[in-house]
Design a protein around this motif. Sequence first.
Motif, mmCIF file in Angstrom:
data_model
loop_
_atom_site.group_PDB
_atom_site.id
_atom_site.type_symbol
_atom_site.label_atom_id
_atom_site.label_comp_id
_atom_site.label_asym_id
_atom_site.label_seq_id
_atom_site.Cartn_x
_atom_site.Cartn_y
_atom_site.Cartn_z
ATOM 1 N N ASP A 1 12.644 8.528 0.507
ATOM 2 C CA ASP A 1 13.414 8.633 1.739
ATOM 3 C C ASP A 1 12.753 9.511 2.804
ATOM 4 O OD1 ASP A 1 16.089 8.140 3.004
ATOM 5 O OD2 ASP A 1 16.059 10.341 3.006
ATOM 6 N N LEU B 1 0.854 -1.186 0.000
ATOM 7 C CA LEU B 1 0.000 0.000 0.000
ATOM 8 C C LEU B 1 0.890 1.237 0.000
ATOM 9 C CD1 LEU B 1 -3.152 1.018 1.840
ATOM 10 C CD2 LEU B 1 -1.084 2.340 2.330
ATOM 11 N N VAL C 1 7.922 4.024 -0.755
ATOM 12 C CA VAL C 1 7.962 5.474 -0.533
ATOM 13 C C VAL C 1 9.380 5.984 -0.777
ATOM 14 C CG1 VAL C 1 6.085 5.733 1.161
ATOM 15 C CG2 VAL C 1 8.358 5.015 1.929
ATOM 16 N N MET D 1 -1.354 8.575 8.871
ATOM 17 C CA MET D 1 -0.590 7.792 7.891
ATOM 18 C C MET D 1 -0.381 6.361 8.386
ATOM 19 S SD MET D 1 3.040 8.665 6.104
ATOM 20 C CE MET D 1 4.117 7.340 5.512
ATOM 21 N N ILE E 1 -1.821 2.663 6.644
ATOM 22 C CA ILE E 1 -1.003 1.485 6.343
ATOM 23 C C ILE E 1 -1.491 0.255 7.112
ATOM 24 C CG2 ILE E 1 1.341 0.534 6.561
ATOM 25 C CD1 ILE E 1 2.338 3.506 6.249
ATOM 26 N N GLY F 1 10.187 13.825 -8.491
ATOM 27 C CA GLY F 1 10.578 13.135 -7.257
ATOM 28 C C GLY F 1 9.527 12.110 -6.849
ATOM 29 N N ASN F 2 8.267 12.500 -6.909
ATOM 30 C CA ASN F 2 7.183 11.557 -6.588
ATOM 31 C C ASN F 2 7.220 10.361 -7.553
ATOM 32 O OD1 ASN F 2 5.059 14.424 -6.251
ATOM 33 N ND2 ASN F 2 5.973 13.304 -4.559
ATOM 34 N N ALA G 1 8.610 7.046 -5.836
ATOM 35 C CA ALA G 1 7.532 6.163 -5.400
ATOM 36 C C ALA G 1 6.730 5.553 -6.554
ATOM 37 C CB ALA G 1 6.604 6.927 -4.458
ATOM 38 N N HIS H 1 8.353 8.367 9.229
ATOM 39 C CA HIS H 1 6.935 8.068 9.447
ATOM 40 C C HIS H 1 6.684 6.548 9.420
ATOM 41 C CE1 HIS H 1 5.805 12.340 7.870
ATOM 42 N NE2 HIS H 1 6.143 12.359 9.139
ATOM 43 N N HIS I 1 5.327 15.468 -9.075
ATOM 44 C CA HIS I 1 6.576 15.883 -9.710
ATOM 45 C C HIS I 1 7.503 14.689 -9.911
ATOM 46 C CE1 HIS I 1 8.548 15.724 -5.778
ATOM 47 N NE2 HIS I 1 7.571 16.468 -5.280
ATOM 48 N N ARG J 1 15.682 9.989 -3.101
ATOM 49 C CA ARG J 1 15.678 11.407 -2.750
ATOM 50 C C ARG J 1 16.143 12.192 -3.971
ATOM 51 N NH1 ARG J 1 18.416 15.548 -0.319
ATOM 52 N NH2 ARG J 1 17.357 16.558 1.439
HETATM 53 P P1 TYM Z 1 3.993 13.001 -0.425
HETATM 54 O O1 TYM Z 1 2.665 13.235 -1.029
HETATM 55 O O2 TYM Z 1 4.760 14.164 0.084
HETATM 56 O O3 TYM Z 1 4.944 12.289 -1.481
HETATM 57 C C1 TYM Z 1 4.506 11.147 -2.202
HETATM 58 C C2 TYM Z 1 5.666 10.175 -2.394
HETATM 59 O O4 TYM Z 1 6.731 10.772 -3.140
HETATM 60 C C3 TYM Z 1 7.962 10.616 -2.443
HETATM 61 N N1 TYM Z 1 8.799 11.790 -2.697
HETATM 62 C C4 TYM Z 1 10.044 11.737 -3.185
HETATM 63 N N2 TYM Z 1 10.814 10.700 -3.540
HETATM 64 C C5 TYM Z 1 12.056 10.975 -4.012
HETATM 65 N N3 TYM Z 1 12.527 12.227 -4.165
HETATM 66 C C6 TYM Z 1 11.797 13.301 -3.824
HETATM 67 N N4 TYM Z 1 12.267 14.523 -3.992
HETATM 68 C C7 TYM Z 1 10.484 13.082 -3.308
HETATM 69 N N5 TYM Z 1 9.484 13.908 -2.880
HETATM 70 C C8 TYM Z 1 8.467 13.094 -2.518
HETATM 71 C C9 TYM Z 1 7.547 10.517 -0.980
HETATM 72 O O5 TYM Z 1 8.541 9.901 -0.208
HETATM 73 C C10 TYM Z 1 6.285 9.711 -1.080
HETATM 74 O O6 TYM Z 1 6.581 8.332 -1.161
HETATM 75 N N6 TYM Z 1 2.929 11.204 4.088
HETATM 76 C C11 TYM Z 1 2.989 10.878 2.679
HETATM 77 C C12 TYM Z 1 1.684 10.383 2.097
HETATM 78 C C13 TYM Z 1 1.061 9.231 2.802
HETATM 79 C C14 TYM Z 1 1.466 7.880 2.714
HETATM 80 C C15 TYM Z 1 0.509 7.154 3.486
HETATM 81 C C16 TYM Z 1 2.494 7.218 2.064
HETATM 82 C C17 TYM Z 1 -0.049 9.283 3.581
HETATM 83 N N7 TYM Z 1 -0.402 8.028 3.994
HETATM 84 C C18 TYM Z 1 0.602 5.766 3.592
HETATM 85 C C19 TYM Z 1 2.585 5.842 2.205
HETATM 86 C C20 TYM Z 1 1.638 5.110 2.954
HETATM 87 C C21 TYM Z 1 3.373 12.130 1.916
HETATM 88 O O7 TYM Z 1 3.122 13.226 2.322
HETATM 89 O O8 TYM Z 1 3.914 11.891 0.682
#
Ligand code: TYM
Length: 332
Positions: A148, A5, A146, A132, A136, A18-19, A23, A153, A16, A185
Amino acid sequence: RPRVLSAMQPTGASLHLGNYLGALRQWVALQDTHDALYCVVDLHALTVQVDPADLRDRSRRTAAQYLAAGVDPERASLFLQSHVPEHTELAWVLSCLTGFGEASRMTQFKDKSQRHGSEATNVGLFTYPVLMAADILLYDTERVPVGDDQRQHLELTRDLAQRFNGRYGRTFVVPQAHLPSATARVADLQDPTAKMSKSAASTAGLVDLMDDPKVVAKKIRSAVTDTGREVVHDRAAKPGVTNLLDIHSALSGEGVAELEARFAGRGYGDLKKEVADVVVAALDPVRTRTLELLDDPAQLDALLADGAERARGIAGDVLARVRERVGLLPAA
Ligand code: TYM
């Protein structure tokens, strides 16, 4: 099949790079081997003040981007967090197991509350990691793909699962984070020591999945690189070049060593040009497909309704277990 999940917030105009590299790409790969649930965490998005119409748009757009990136609704369930009320109920129970100090130590909370000041910081931001954890644990999740920045969390989630199991008997599966090796990251193109982030002051260093290809190419050509001219992977000495090499390698499949060899004696300009091509080739189909999907919101909503129904089936069982364990009487 083991369960996976993950989720993203529908904040900011769009997802973006990174997302995507941190992920979303992992989500697509894992749906082949896992029972997958992918959620849009719209309740988490309420922790920042957002216009209601924008939130609706962003929630749909985020779901469309999951699909456009390759999440397959035949194999993975796609749903909105707010469609499964079990999340907030479990979050309450877990919050009663979470130490105030423990929650205060979450670095994302500390960063955000410092940036906004304590009067402008809402309690939702504070309890955010507990919701969060509920997202999970509600699904007996084994793996959580996810980036880094979610590692801490995930540790809290594991601690809460173990604490609950210790106190009430084995109830929750203790989940594991699943991080990509080179792109956990992705750095901001303008400040390669910072992560690419929706909350950055400027969008010049962020490749948005909905950016026009010309804009993407321009942002990458303007990326801050490092002193010297050699294209070598060295995170400490050359964070900018290293970020570009990692992005290239992740999308093209070409190894970093091969890239270094191929760019030996050539300058940063050549590297940027090629990275721009590779990124545009990967993201342009995602952007086009997202726009197509958004043309038919009714179909998207129907998919989300299916996903929520399946999610509720699982979440309801786990929550019933929790209610029984903690001593809440069933409604007669
Ligand atoms: P969020 O929405 O900030 O980011 C979504 C996912 O993208 C990853 N991510 C990155 N990975 C690499 N480089 C980057 N620059 C970068 N920026 C963002 C994040 O690590 C994430 O995997 N709290 C979470 C959302 C959430 C969640 C959950 C995730 C809520 N419930 C349950 C997993 C399981 C968040 O704010 O991600």
